[in-house]
Scaffold this motif. Structure first.
Motif, mmCIF file in Angstrom:
data_model
loop_
_atom_site.group_PDB
_atom_site.id
_atom_site.type_symbol
_atom_site.label_atom_id
_atom_site.label_comp_id
_atom_site.label_asym_id
_atom_site.label_seq_id
_atom_site.Cartn_x
_atom_site.Cartn_y
_atom_site.Cartn_z
ATOM 1 N N GLY A 1 0.808 -1.206 0.000
ATOM 2 C CA GLY A 1 0.000 0.000 0.000
ATOM 3 C C GLY A 1 0.840 1.254 0.000
ATOM 4 O O GLY A 1 2.036 1.236 -0.312
ATOM 5 N N GLU B 1 -2.643 3.316 3.658
ATOM 6 C CA GLU B 1 -3.720 2.797 2.811
ATOM 7 C C GLU B 1 -3.264 1.476 2.204
ATOM 8 O O GLU B 1 -2.394 1.445 1.340
ATOM 9 C CB GLU B 1 -4.024 3.825 1.722
ATOM 10 C CG GLU B 1 -5.301 3.545 0.986
ATOM 11 C CD GLU B 1 -5.743 4.745 0.140
ATOM 12 O OE1 GLU B 1 -6.253 4.488 -0.948
ATOM 13 O OE2 GLU B 1 -5.573 5.907 0.563
ATOM 14 N N TYR B 2 -3.842 0.389 2.708
ATOM 15 C CA TYR B 2 -3.527 -0.946 2.197
ATOM 16 C C TYR B 2 -4.320 -1.149 0.910
ATOM 17 O O TYR B 2 -5.529 -0.938 0.890
ATOM 18 C CB TYR B 2 -3.939 -2.019 3.215
ATOM 19 C CG TYR B 2 -3.114 -2.036 4.479
ATOM 20 C CD1 TYR B 2 -2.139 -3.006 4.672
ATOM 21 C CD2 TYR B 2 -3.315 -1.089 5.484
ATOM 22 C CE1 TYR B 2 -1.377 -3.032 5.842
ATOM 23 C CE2 TYR B 2 -2.560 -1.106 6.650
ATOM 24 C CZ TYR B 2 -1.594 -2.083 6.822
ATOM 25 O OH TYR B 2 -0.854 -2.102 7.968
ATOM 26 N N GLU B 3 -3.628 -1.566 -0.156
ATOM 27 C CA GLU B 3 -4.298 -1.744 -1.444
ATOM 28 C C GLU B 3 -4.482 -3.217 -1.793
ATOM 29 O O GLU B 3 -5.474 -3.596 -2.385
ATOM 30 C CB GLU B 3 -3.493 -1.033 -2.539
ATOM 31 C CG GLU B 3 -3.459 0.485 -2.305
ATOM 32 C CD GLU B 3 -2.453 1.214 -3.173
ATOM 33 O OE1 GLU B 3 -1.480 0.575 -3.649
ATOM 34 O OE2 GLU B 3 -2.634 2.424 -3.369
ATOM 35 N N LYS B 4 -3.487 -4.062 -1.457
ATOM 36 C CA LYS B 4 -3.551 -5.494 -1.770
ATOM 37 C C LYS B 4 -3.136 -6.281 -0.538
ATOM 38 O O LYS B 4 -2.260 -5.826 0.189
ATOM 39 C CB LYS B 4 -2.571 -5.835 -2.917
ATOM 40 C CG LYS B 4 -2.968 -5.231 -4.242
ATOM 41 C CD LYS B 4 -1.919 -5.576 -5.271
ATOM 42 C CE LYS B 4 -2.230 -4.886 -6.583
ATOM 43 N NZ LYS B 4 -1.081 -4.611 -7.385
ATOM 44 N N THR C 1 -6.291 -6.904 0.335
ATOM 45 C CA THR C 1 -7.602 -6.309 0.587
ATOM 46 C C THR C 1 -7.414 -4.851 0.988
ATOM 47 O O THR C 1 -6.383 -4.468 1.528
ATOM 48 C CB THR C 1 -8.366 -7.032 1.724
ATOM 49 O OG1 THR C 1 -7.531 -7.066 2.882
ATOM 50 C CG2 THR C 1 -8.759 -8.442 1.341
ATOM 51 N N TYR C 2 -8.449 -4.054 0.741
ATOM 52 C CA TYR C 2 -8.388 -2.639 1.061
ATOM 53 C C TYR C 2 -8.570 -2.418 2.559
ATOM 54 O O TYR C 2 -9.453 -3.003 3.181
ATOM 55 C CB TYR C 2 -9.483 -1.876 0.301
ATOM 56 C CG TYR C 2 -9.491 -0.394 0.630
ATOM 57 C CD1 TYR C 2 -8.601 0.474 0.003
ATOM 58 C CD2 TYR C 2 -10.361 0.121 1.579
ATOM 59 C CE1 TYR C 2 -8.578 1.823 0.321
ATOM 60 C CE2 TYR C 2 -10.347 1.475 1.905
ATOM 61 C CZ TYR C 2 -9.452 2.318 1.264
ATOM 62 O OH TYR C 2 -9.436 3.646 1.587
ATOM 63 N N TYR C 3 -7.704 -1.594 3.132
ATOM 64 C CA TYR C 3 -7.851 -1.199 4.529
ATOM 65 C C TYR C 3 -7.194 0.170 4.679
ATOM 66 O O TYR C 3 -6.131 0.422 4.106
ATOM 67 C CB TYR C 3 -7.173 -2.211 5.468
ATOM 68 C CG TYR C 3 -7.358 -1.864 6.932
ATOM 69 C CD1 TYR C 3 -8.570 -2.121 7.573
ATOM 70 C CD2 TYR C 3 -6.341 -1.259 7.650
ATOM 71 C CE1 TYR C 3 -8.758 -1.791 8.912
ATOM 72 C CE2 TYR C 3 -6.521 -0.928 8.997
ATOM 73 C CZ TYR C 3 -7.727 -1.192 9.611
ATOM 74 O OH TYR C 3 -7.910 -0.850 10.933
ATOM 75 N N ASP D 1 -12.590 -0.400 6.131
ATOM 76 C CA ASP D 1 -12.336 -1.512 5.214
ATOM 77 C C ASP D 1 -13.490 -1.534 4.224
ATOM 78 O O ASP D 1 -14.276 -0.592 4.169
ATOM 79 C CB ASP D 1 -12.163 -2.845 5.966
ATOM 80 C CG ASP D 1 -13.385 -3.230 6.794
ATOM 81 O OD1 ASP D 1 -14.496 -2.755 6.495
ATOM 82 O OD2 ASP D 1 -13.215 -4.012 7.747
ATOM 83 N N SER D 2 -13.610 -2.590 3.445
ATOM 84 C CA SER D 2 -14.658 -2.613 2.411
ATOM 85 C C SER D 2 -16.069 -2.640 3.007
ATOM 86 O O SER D 2 -17.019 -2.250 2.363
ATOM 87 C CB SER D 2 -14.446 -3.804 1.476
ATOM 88 O OG SER D 2 -14.360 -4.990 2.247
#
Length: 197
Positions: free
Chosen positions: A54, A67-70, A72-74, A87-88
């Motif tokens: 991210g 910002e975590y992108e892979k 999963t988004y967080y 999160d999503s």
């Protein structure tokens, strides 16, 4: 006799004053950081580690966004004592003041980027070095953190005294390593990036 944990390729530094001065000086000159990160989470119960990637932003004073992108988004945003996670599925807003552990972890993250990590009274510190890096070993003194972390180790680049890696060793045997890559220092980051509204 106390057993000293040694780290492969590192030797202990007994006089930490020079490092403290340089680390603090470099941090004082840092108004903002923008970079990519890779997080490796090693779970003792699983053979495979969980790798996340991210973006990371920091802006003085006390503003952090991860910002975590892979995979999963967080999202984690810290703006002063206000924290937003998303999160999503859902979004949460909390005050770091309302949760002692959150407050201490928040303070530790801020200390890392502001160069004051060795002055945090919640940890005892030891310093190690090799040719390229310093390693700051932070061992929690606060009971609330002792229950979670065995130690938090920061790898600091000798060239610019910036934190390149953070390794959080948990009491459970799990550990999380966050590596900071492609750093851009003192770039203009809009305040909206750190909005917790």
């Amino acid at each position: 006799m106390q057993l000293q944990a040694q780290y492969a390729g590192y030797k202990q530094v007994t006089n930490t004053e020079d490092f403290k001065k340089q680390f603090s000086k470099a941090a004082q000159g840092t108004q903002s950081i923008q970079c990519d990160f890779v997080q490796d989470k090693n779970l003792s119960m699983m053979a495979d580690k969980i790798v996340s990637t991210g973006k990371f932003w920091f802006k003085r004073d006390n503003k952090v966004r991860m910002e975590y992108e892979k995979p999963t988004y967080y999202l984690l945003v810290i703006n002063g004592s206000n924290i937003k996670t998303k999160d999503s599925q859902k979004e949460n807003k909390v005050s770091a003041k309302s949760n002692k552990v959150f407050e201490q972890v928040n303070q530790m993250m801020i200390d890392c980027v502001q160069g004051t990590a060795l002055d945090n009274k919640s940890f005892s510190t030891r310093l190690f070095e090799n040719g390229q890096n310093y390693m700051v070993e932070l061992t929690p003194l606060a009971k609330s953190l002792q229950g979670i972390f065995k130690s938090i180790n920061l790898t600091v680049d000798k060239k610019d005294y910036s934190v390149v890696k953070m390794d959080m060793l948990e009491q459970s045997g799990d550990n999380t390593v966050i590596s900071f890559l492609h750093k851009q220092m003192n770039v203009n980051i809009p305040d909206a990036v750190f909005s917790v509204k």
